[in-house]
Design a protein around this motif. Sequence first.
Motif, PDB file in Angstrom:
ATOM      1  N   GLN A 118      37.056  54.731 -16.152  1.00  0.00           N
ATOM      2  CA  GLN A 118      38.291  54.509 -16.920  1.00  0.00           C
ATOM      3  C   GLN A 118      38.675  53.044 -17.030  1.00  0.00           C
ATOM      4  O   GLN A 118      39.383  52.639 -17.950  1.00  0.00           O
ATOM      5  CB  GLN A 118      39.464  55.224 -16.246  1.00  0.00           C
ATOM      6  CG  GLN A 118      39.485  56.703 -16.410  1.00  0.00           C
ATOM      7  CD  GLN A 118      40.546  57.284 -15.512  1.00  0.00           C
ATOM      8  OE1 GLN A 118      41.727  57.142 -15.764  1.00  0.00           O
ATOM      9  NE2 GLN A 118      40.116  57.925 -14.448  1.00  0.00           N
ATOM     10  N   ASN A 166      48.623  45.906  -9.559  1.00  0.00           N
ATOM     11  CA  ASN A 166      49.106  46.656  -8.400  1.00  0.00           C
ATOM     12  C   ASN A 166      47.992  47.127  -7.486  1.00  0.00           C
ATOM     13  O   ASN A 166      48.207  47.963  -6.615  1.00  0.00           O
ATOM     14  CB  ASN A 166      49.956  47.849  -8.877  1.00  0.00           C
ATOM     15  CG  ASN A 166      49.348  48.512 -10.102  1.00  0.00           C
ATOM     16  OD1 ASN A 166      48.137  48.453 -10.295  1.00  0.00           O
ATOM     17  ND2 ASN A 166      50.179  49.122 -10.919  1.00  0.00           N
ATOM     18  N   GLU A 187      25.396  57.800 -13.081  1.00  0.00           N
ATOM     19  CA  GLU A 187      26.505  57.582 -14.018  1.00  0.00           C
ATOM     20  C   GLU A 187      26.073  58.005 -15.413  1.00  0.00           C
ATOM     21  O   GLU A 187      25.040  57.579 -15.899  1.00  0.00           O
ATOM     22  CB  GLU A 187      26.918  56.100 -13.993  1.00  0.00           C
ATOM     23  CG  GLU A 187      27.807  55.664 -15.133  1.00  0.00           C
ATOM     24  CD  GLU A 187      29.110  56.470 -15.262  1.00  0.00           C
ATOM     25  OE1 GLU A 187      29.824  56.607 -14.264  1.00  0.00           O
ATOM     26  OE2 GLU A 187      29.381  56.971 -16.378  1.00  0.00           O
TER      27      GLU A 187
HETATM   28  C1  LIG Z   1      45.338  53.280 -19.647  1.00  0.00           C
HETATM   29  C2  LIG Z   1      45.214  53.318 -18.150  1.00  0.00           C
HETATM   30  C3  LIG Z   1      45.911  52.406 -17.390  1.00  0.00           C
HETATM   31  C4  LIG Z   1      45.798  52.411 -15.992  1.00  0.00           C
HETATM   32  N1  LIG Z   1      46.483  51.468 -15.271  1.00  0.00           N
HETATM   33  C5  LIG Z   1      46.340  51.451 -13.918  1.00  0.00           C
HETATM   34  C6  LIG Z   1      46.983  50.440 -13.123  1.00  0.00           C
HETATM   35  O1  LIG Z   1      47.684  49.577 -13.643  1.00  0.00           O
HETATM   36  N2  LIG Z   1      46.801  50.476 -11.781  1.00  0.00           N
HETATM   37  C7  LIG Z   1      46.022  51.411 -11.170  1.00  0.00           C
HETATM   38  O2  LIG Z   1      45.870  51.377  -9.949  1.00  0.00           O
HETATM   39  N3  LIG Z   1      45.397  52.381 -11.882  1.00  0.00           N
HETATM   40  C8  LIG Z   1      45.538  52.414 -13.231  1.00  0.00           C
HETATM   41  N4  LIG Z   1      44.893  53.381 -13.959  1.00  0.00           N
HETATM   42  C9  LIG Z   1      44.163  54.451 -13.239  1.00  0.00           C
HETATM   43  C10 LIG Z   1      42.787  53.978 -12.733  1.00  0.00           C
HETATM   44  O3  LIG Z   1      42.058  53.384 -13.791  1.00  0.00           O
HETATM   45  C11 LIG Z   1      42.018  55.197 -12.198  1.00  0.00           C
HETATM   46  O4  LIG Z   1      42.821  55.842 -11.207  1.00  0.00           O
HETATM   47  C12 LIG Z   1      40.669  54.829 -11.560  1.00  0.00           C
HETATM   48  O5  LIG Z   1      39.952  53.947 -12.366  1.00  0.00           O
HETATM   49  C13 LIG Z   1      39.876  56.122 -11.302  1.00  0.00           C
HETATM   50  O6  LIG Z   1      38.584  55.855 -10.835  1.00  0.00           O
HETATM   51  P1  LIG Z   1      37.555  57.063 -10.531  1.00  0.00           P
HETATM   52  O7  LIG Z   1      36.301  56.408 -10.083  1.00  0.00           O
HETATM   53  O8  LIG Z   1      38.181  58.071  -9.655  1.00  0.00           O
HETATM   54  O9  LIG Z   1      37.344  57.823 -11.899  1.00  0.00           O
HETATM   55  P2  LIG Z   1      36.763  57.305 -13.383  1.00  0.00           P
HETATM   56  O10 LIG Z   1      37.177  55.918 -13.574  1.00  0.00           O
HETATM   57  O11 LIG Z   1      37.238  58.377 -14.267  1.00  0.00           O
HETATM   58  O12 LIG Z   1      35.209  57.331 -13.149  1.00  0.00           O
HETATM   59  C14 LIG Z   1      34.440  58.504 -13.163  1.00  0.00           C
HETATM   60  C15 LIG Z   1      33.039  58.171 -13.616  1.00  0.00           C
HETATM   61  O13 LIG Z   1      32.224  59.344 -13.518  1.00  0.00           O
HETATM   62  C16 LIG Z   1      31.402  59.433 -14.665  1.00  0.00           C
HETATM   63  N5  LIG Z   1      31.032  60.846 -14.848  1.00  0.00           N
HETATM   64  C17 LIG Z   1      31.828  61.875 -15.229  1.00  0.00           C
HETATM   65  N6  LIG Z   1      31.139  63.028 -15.249  1.00  0.00           N
HETATM   66  C18 LIG Z   1      29.867  62.718 -14.875  1.00  0.00           C
HETATM   67  C19 LIG Z   1      28.684  63.485 -14.700  1.00  0.00           C
HETATM   68  N7  LIG Z   1      28.649  64.811 -14.915  1.00  0.00           N
HETATM   69  N8  LIG Z   1      27.544  62.854 -14.308  1.00  0.00           N
HETATM   70  C20 LIG Z   1      27.551  61.510 -14.073  1.00  0.00           C
HETATM   71  N9  LIG Z   1      28.648  60.734 -14.231  1.00  0.00           N
HETATM   72  C21 LIG Z   1      29.799  61.329 -14.613  1.00  0.00           C
HETATM   73  C22 LIG Z   1      32.278  58.894 -15.783  1.00  0.00           C
HETATM   74  O14 LIG Z   1      31.497  58.485 -16.897  1.00  0.00           O
HETATM   75  C23 LIG Z   1      32.974  57.734 -15.082  1.00  0.00           C
HETATM   76  O15 LIG Z   1      32.247  56.529 -15.177  1.00  0.00           O
HETATM   77  C24 LIG Z   1      44.980  53.384 -15.348  1.00  0.00           C
HETATM   78  C25 LIG Z   1      44.254  54.315 -16.121  1.00  0.00           C
HETATM   79  C26 LIG Z   1      44.365  54.287 -17.504  1.00  0.00           C
HETATM   80  C27 LIG Z   1      43.564  55.286 -18.318  1.00  0.00           C
END
Ligand SMILES: Cc1cc2nc3c(=O)[nH]c(=O)nc-3n(C[C@H](O)[C@H](O)[C@H](O)COP(=O)(O)OP(=O)(O)OC[C@H]3O[C@@H](n4cnc5c(N)ncnc54)[C@H](O)[C@@H]3O)c2cc1C
Length: 313
Positions: free
Chosen positions: A45, A55, A37
Motif C-alpha cells: 500500500q 507518524n 510478492e
Molecule cells: C492512502 C493511505 C494513507 C495511509 N497513511 C498512513 C499514515 O499516514 N501512517 C501510517 O502509519 N499508515 C498509513 N497508511 C496505512 C499503511 O500504509 C498500512 O497500514 C501498511 O502499509 C500495511 O502494510 P502491510 O504489509 O500489512 O500490507 P500491504 O501494504 O497491503 O502489503 C501486502 C502485500 O502483499 C501482497 N500480496 C497480497 N496478496 C498476495 C498473494 N496472494 N501472494 C503474494 N503477495 C500478495 C500485496 O501485493 C502487497 O504488496 C495509509 C494507507 C493508505 C492506503
Amino acid sequence: MNEDGEKFDVIVLGGGAAGLSAALWCDDLKLSCLLLEKESELGGQLLRVYNPIENHLGTAARDGRELRDIFLRQTDNRRFIKRLTTEVIAVNVEKITAETSDGARFAARAMIVATGVRRRSLGIEGEDYFRGRGIIESGKKDAAAVKNKTVLVVGGGDAALENALILADEAKKVYIAHRRAEFRGREEFSDKIAGHPKIEPLTETVVERISGDQKVEKVELKNRRTNEALTLNADAVLIRIGVAPNTEFLHGKLALDDNGYIKINGSGETSQTKIYAAGDVVNPLAPTVSTAVGSGAAAVKAIAAALRLSAHK
Ligand SMILES: Cc1cc2nc3c(=O)[nH]c(=O)nc-3n(C[C@H](O)[C@H](O)[C@H](O)COP(=O)(O)OP(=O)(O)OC[C@H]3O[C@@H](n4cnc5c(N)ncnc54)[C@H](O)[C@@H]3O)c2cc1C
C-alpha cells in the motif's frame, strides 16, 4: 524448496511493510527466508500513499513511496530471497507449503501471511473500464486533474470525506454518495462538509453504473429509501468504500473473522501451528505502518523461539 532441496525456515507471503520487516528480522535471527510478492515491486500500500507519513516513529517521509525506498535501502543487502510477480494462490497449512501462480511450490518450517488489504470495489458496470479514464486514485494525487470539474466521491468514512474536502479545493463541484443516512467519518470532516459551498452530500444513495465514451461522463445513482433514480454529469469518480483483506486463498485453511481478517493469538500465530500472520491482514481496527512493521518483527521472534524449541525436542 531451496535449490539444494532444503526447506526454507520461513516463507513470507507479501512484500509490504509487514513482510519486509519480517524478512529483515529473519536475517537478523539467522533464519533462511523466502519472500513472495505478487506485484512487480515491493512496498504494498505504501506505493499508493500520496500524503506525507509523519507518524511512523523514527522516519518522516514525503509520501509512501519515499518511506518504501527507505525500507528497501535497509533491506536490500539482507540475506533473504525475494520473488516478485509471484502470487500465492494456495497454501497447505499442515505441510507449510505455498503454491504460486507460476506453478512453483515452496516449503518451509514456518510461514508468515502478510498479504495486507486492497480497496473494495463497487462491482458495477463501467468501474473496470473507466479506471484511469476518469475514475481517479486519490484526492492528493489527482486534485489538479479535476480543476473546475465535477467529481463524485463514493463512500462515507474518513477516507471519502477527507478526499472530498481535498478535491473541493480545485473542483467546481463535489458530490458525495453514501449508502447510509449518516456519514461514518470523523466529526472534524463531516462538520466541514456540512457547510461547504462546493460539496453536496447524497445520502442513502448507491451508485449503479458509470458511463461515458472514452472517459467518465455520467453516473447513474439510486436513492435507497425512495427508489428514485438520478443521473449526474460527472468528469471524475473517486471510490473510497473501505478495504478488504487479501485472504481468499485462506478460506477453510485458517480461522478468519466475519470480514475475512485472519485471527491470531498474542504471538501472531494463527489457528494453525507455525503459520503466523502480520500487518493489516490481521488488523481491521488500527492498520498503520508501525503496527505492520511491529507485528512482522514479533512474528519472526515468535517463530525463532518455536523453531528452537522444536529443534530441542
Ligand atoms: C492512502 C493511505 C494513507 C495511509 N497513511 C498512513 C499514515 O499516514 N501512517 C501510517 O502509519 N499508515 C498509513 N497508511 C496505512 C499503511 O500504509 C498500512 O497500514 C501498511 O502499509 C500495511 O502494510 P502491510 O504489509 O500489512 O500490507 P500491504 O501494504 O497491503 O502489503 C501486502 C502485500 O502483499 C501482497 N500480496 C497480497 N496478496 C498476495 C498473494 N496472494 N501472494 C503474494 N503477495 C500478495 C500485496 O501485493 C502487497 O504488496 C495509509 C494507507 C493508505 C492506503
